[in-house]
Design a protein around this motif. Structure first.
Motif, PDB file in Angstrom:
ATOM      1  N   LEU A 225       2.993   7.069 -10.297  1.00  0.00           N
ATOM      2  CA  LEU A 225       2.301   6.580  -9.019  1.00  0.00           C
ATOM      3  C   LEU A 225       0.913   5.653  -9.454  1.00  0.00           C
ATOM      4  N   ARG A 226       0.338   6.401 -10.192  1.00  0.00           N
ATOM      5  CA  ARG A 226      -1.053   5.809 -10.733  1.00  0.00           C
ATOM      6  C   ARG A 226      -0.739   4.538 -11.462  1.00  0.00           C
ATOM      7  N   ALA A 227       0.476   4.433 -12.493  1.00  0.00           N
ATOM      8  CA  ALA A 227       0.703   3.221 -13.073  1.00  0.00           C
ATOM      9  C   ALA A 227       1.061   2.151 -12.117  1.00  0.00           C
ATOM     10  N   THR A 228       1.642   2.401 -11.044  1.00  0.00           N
ATOM     11  CA  THR A 228       2.346   1.470 -10.107  1.00  0.00           C
ATOM     12  C   THR A 228       0.684   0.951  -9.493  1.00  0.00           C
ATOM     13  N   ALA A 229      -0.167   2.008  -9.139  1.00  0.00           N
ATOM     14  CA  ALA A 229      -1.469   1.552  -8.252  1.00  0.00           C
ATOM     15  C   ALA A 229      -2.194   0.526  -9.669  1.00  0.00           C
ATOM     16  N   TYR A 230      -2.178   1.037 -10.853  1.00  0.00           N
ATOM     17  CA  TYR A 230      -2.781  -0.074 -11.892  1.00  0.00           C
ATOM     18  C   TYR A 230      -2.558  -1.333 -12.038  1.00  0.00           C
ATOM     19  N   LEU A 231      -1.003  -1.388 -11.826  1.00  0.00           N
ATOM     20  CA  LEU A 231      -0.459  -2.816 -11.774  1.00  0.00           C
ATOM     21  C   LEU A 231      -0.921  -3.662 -10.700  1.00  0.00           C
ATOM     22  N   LEU A 232      -1.258  -2.839  -9.825  1.00  0.00           N
ATOM     23  CA  LEU A 232      -1.348  -3.646  -8.288  1.00  0.00           C
ATOM     24  C   LEU A 232      -2.862  -3.952  -8.328  1.00  0.00           C
TER      25      LEU A 232
ATOM     26  N   GLY B 133      -5.289  -3.260 -11.296  1.00  0.00           N
ATOM     27  CA  GLY B 133      -5.682  -3.591 -12.432  1.00  0.00           C
ATOM     28  C   GLY B 133      -6.785  -2.980 -13.055  1.00  0.00           C
ATOM     29  N   ASP B 134      -7.406  -1.750 -12.243  1.00  0.00           N
ATOM     30  CA  ASP B 134      -8.422  -1.097 -12.603  1.00  0.00           C
ATOM     31  C   ASP B 134      -8.069   0.562 -12.622  1.00  0.00           C
ATOM     32  N   TRP B 135      -8.262   1.070 -13.571  1.00  0.00           N
ATOM     33  CA  TRP B 135      -7.831   2.540 -13.516  1.00  0.00           C
ATOM     34  C   TRP B 135      -8.536   3.225 -12.546  1.00  0.00           C
ATOM     35  N   HIS B 136      -9.720   3.193 -12.396  1.00  0.00           N
ATOM     36  CA  HIS B 136     -10.441   4.145 -11.255  1.00  0.00           C
ATOM     37  C   HIS B 136     -10.015   3.696  -9.984  1.00  0.00           C
ATOM     38  N   ARG B 137      -9.878   2.508  -9.503  1.00  0.00           N
ATOM     39  CA  ARG B 137      -9.357   2.347  -8.327  1.00  0.00           C
ATOM     40  C   ARG B 137      -7.844   2.732  -8.019  1.00  0.00           C
ATOM     41  N   ALA B 138      -6.962   2.777  -9.362  1.00  0.00           N
ATOM     42  CA  ALA B 138      -5.817   3.240  -9.140  1.00  0.00           C
ATOM     43  C   ALA B 138      -5.633   4.623  -9.178  1.00  0.00           C
ATOM     44  N   GLU B 139      -6.614   5.381  -9.741  1.00  0.00           N
ATOM     45  CA  GLU B 139      -6.751   6.971  -9.286  1.00  0.00           C
ATOM     46  C   GLU B 139      -7.314   7.239  -7.947  1.00  0.00           C
ATOM     47  N   ASP B 140      -8.035   6.515  -7.280  1.00  0.00           N
ATOM     48  CA  ASP B 140      -8.533   6.543  -5.705  1.00  0.00           C
ATOM     49  C   ASP B 140      -7.112   6.158  -5.124  1.00  0.00           C
ATOM     50  N   ILE B 141      -6.297   5.381  -5.287  1.00  0.00           N
ATOM     51  CA  ILE B 141      -5.128   4.939  -4.447  1.00  0.00           C
ATOM     52  C   ILE B 141      -4.306   6.120  -4.545  1.00  0.00           C
ATOM     53  N   THR B 142      -4.067   6.475  -5.645  1.00  0.00           N
ATOM     54  CA  THR B 142      -3.153   7.605  -5.978  1.00  0.00           C
ATOM     55  C   THR B 142      -3.817   8.862  -5.196  1.00  0.00           C
ATOM     56  N   GLN B 143      -4.949   9.125  -5.114  1.00  0.00           N
ATOM     57  CA  GLN B 143      -5.386  10.232  -4.528  1.00  0.00           C
ATOM     58  C   GLN B 143      -5.162  10.289  -2.950  1.00  0.00           C
ATOM     59  N   VAL B 144      -5.436   8.913  -2.393  1.00  0.00           N
ATOM     60  CA  VAL B 144      -5.030   8.685  -0.891  1.00  0.00           C
ATOM     61  C   VAL B 144      -3.575   9.054  -0.873  1.00  0.00           C
ATOM     62  N   ALA B 145      -2.917   8.421  -1.723  1.00  0.00           N
ATOM     63  CA  ALA B 145      -1.276   8.570  -1.435  1.00  0.00           C
ATOM     64  C   ALA B 145      -0.775   9.906  -1.656  1.00  0.00           C
TER      65      ALA B 145
ATOM     66  N   LEU C 188      10.769  11.325  -0.783  1.00  0.00           N
ATOM     67  CA  LEU C 188       9.273  11.323  -1.192  1.00  0.00           C
ATOM     68  C   LEU C 188       8.844  10.182  -1.829  1.00  0.00           C
ATOM     69  N   ASP C 189       9.808   9.819  -2.949  1.00  0.00           N
ATOM     70  CA  ASP C 189       9.307   8.673  -3.774  1.00  0.00           C
ATOM     71  C   ASP C 189       8.869   7.406  -3.042  1.00  0.00           C
ATOM     72  N   ALA C 190      10.004   7.136  -2.195  1.00  0.00           N
ATOM     73  CA  ALA C 190      10.027   5.783  -1.258  1.00  0.00           C
ATOM     74  C   ALA C 190       8.419   5.853  -0.335  1.00  0.00           C
ATOM     75  N   TYR C 191       8.311   7.362   0.118  1.00  0.00           N
ATOM     76  CA  TYR C 191       7.104   7.174   1.051  1.00  0.00           C
ATOM     77  C   TYR C 191       5.801   7.157   0.123  1.00  0.00           C
ATOM     78  N   ALA C 192       5.931   7.747  -1.016  1.00  0.00           N
ATOM     79  CA  ALA C 192       4.474   7.771  -1.887  1.00  0.00           C
ATOM     80  C   ALA C 192       4.626   6.125  -2.190  1.00  0.00           C
ATOM     81  N   ARG C 193       5.570   5.524  -2.916  1.00  0.00           N
ATOM     82  CA  ARG C 193       5.313   3.869  -2.817  1.00  0.00           C
ATOM     83  C   ARG C 193       4.740   3.286  -1.881  1.00  0.00           C
ATOM     84  N   LYS C 194       5.352   3.650  -0.600  1.00  0.00           N
ATOM     85  CA  LYS C 194       4.956   2.681   0.377  1.00  0.00           C
ATOM     86  C   LYS C 194       3.378   2.913   0.759  1.00  0.00           C
ATOM     87  N   VAL C 195       2.824   4.309   0.746  1.00  0.00           N
ATOM     88  CA  VAL C 195       1.390   4.685   0.853  1.00  0.00           C
ATOM     89  C   VAL C 195       0.647   3.780  -0.086  1.00  0.00           C
ATOM     90  N   VAL C 196       1.086   4.085  -1.480  1.00  0.00           N
ATOM     91  CA  VAL C 196       0.365   3.139  -2.538  1.00  0.00           C
ATOM     92  C   VAL C 196       0.195   2.011  -2.290  1.00  0.00           C
TER      93      VAL C 196
END
Lengths: 167, 103
Positions: free
Chosen positions: A18-25, A27-39, A55-63
């Motif tokens: 999930l963090r890798a998906t957030a990172y691609l979105l 482009g910042d590891w710290h922000r990706a971690e924040d998004i992952t935490q929220v998700a 679960l995966d579909a919901y988690a992706r949607k939230v991210v």
């Protein structure tokens, strides 16, 4: 098995993806971690009713939706690339290719980027992408086409030269 | 399949393949945070229900209570013009009697 044990198991298995998906979105590891935490927090809160939904579909949607919502809020602070990608060097290593692709991806508008990431990184179908983004199939198709065009425009000749395995 | 699709898939795989820094999140931290949020939500719901019940109760009391009639004015002692008249008459009578009997 309790709710917490179930969740911990899922977290251990999927948090990095999930963090890798957030990172691609973003482009910042710290922000990706924040998004992952929220998700992950939203996932934990909705856990009892998610067993059948997926679960995966919901988690992706939230991210993706967290990313888009944050992007709307922080649009003033968004970084804008001001320079074209550098010329292709003679020795073009993995790291350079990666940076080039990340810079090009960052220049694609957020919603088109979300479509690209869901379609081509998460390997979702058009229908699944539309469901995750809460839009129509036609919108996904048009946004994907525009996103690919933007990526091609941004990468220029590198779009066709870059090789997946770094050669 | 569209060759562009394959190319974009390969590009994204390249951009996302780096491992990145170690994950700073733990499932325990998420669980703690989730529990706190659930507790806050539960507390807010209970407080909301209590406020609604209190409001409905007060409204019902105000609607069903009969209005209290205004208090009647206190009973004052009657005025005494009659007494005054009587005294005048009596005085007059006495004067007349004295005048008659003195010579």
């Amino acid at each position: 098995m309790s709710r917490n044990d179930d969740f911990s198991e899922y977290f251990a298995a999927r948090a990095n993806a999930l963090r890798a998906t957030a990172y691609l979105l973003c482009g910042d590891w710290h922000r990706a971690e924040d998004i992952t935490q929220v998700a992950m927090t939203k996932l934990y809160l909705a856990w009892p009713r998610l067993r059948e939904v997926g679960l995966d579909a919901y988690a992706r949607k939230v991210v993706v939706r967290t990313f888009l919502a944050e992007n709307r809020r922080l649009w003033r602070k968004r970084e804008h690339l001001t320079h074209e990608p550098p010329e292709l060097p003679a020795e073009f290593g993995d790291a350079e290719q990666r940076l080039l692709v990340q810079a090009a991806l960052a220049s694609v508008p957020p919603r088109q980027r979300a479509v690209l990431v869901l379609r081509y990184w998460n390997d979702l179908s058009v229908e699944e992408t539309a469901e995750a983004l809460g839009c129509s199939v036609g919108t996904v198709k048009s946004q994907a086409a525009r996103g690919v065009a933007a990526l091609r425009r941004r990468l220029g000749p590198h779009f066709d030269v870059l090789e997946p395995d770094g050669r | 399949m569209d060759p562009d699709d394959e190319r974009v898939r390969a590009l994204l795989a390249k951009a996302g393949e780096q491992p990145g820094p170690p994950l700073g999140l733990t499932s325990d931290a998420i669980v703690r945070r989730g529990r706190r949020i659930r507790l806050i939500r539960w507390g807010s719901a209970v407080a909301g229900v209590a406020v609604v019940i209190a409001g409905v109760t007060v409204s019902l009391l105000l609607v069903t209570a009969k209005p209290v009639p205004p208090a009647s004015p206190p009973h004052l002692p009657s005025a005494t013009p009659v007494t005054t008249t009587t005294v005048d008459v009596t005085t007059t009578t006495w004067t007349t009697a004295e005048t008659t009997s003195s010579p």
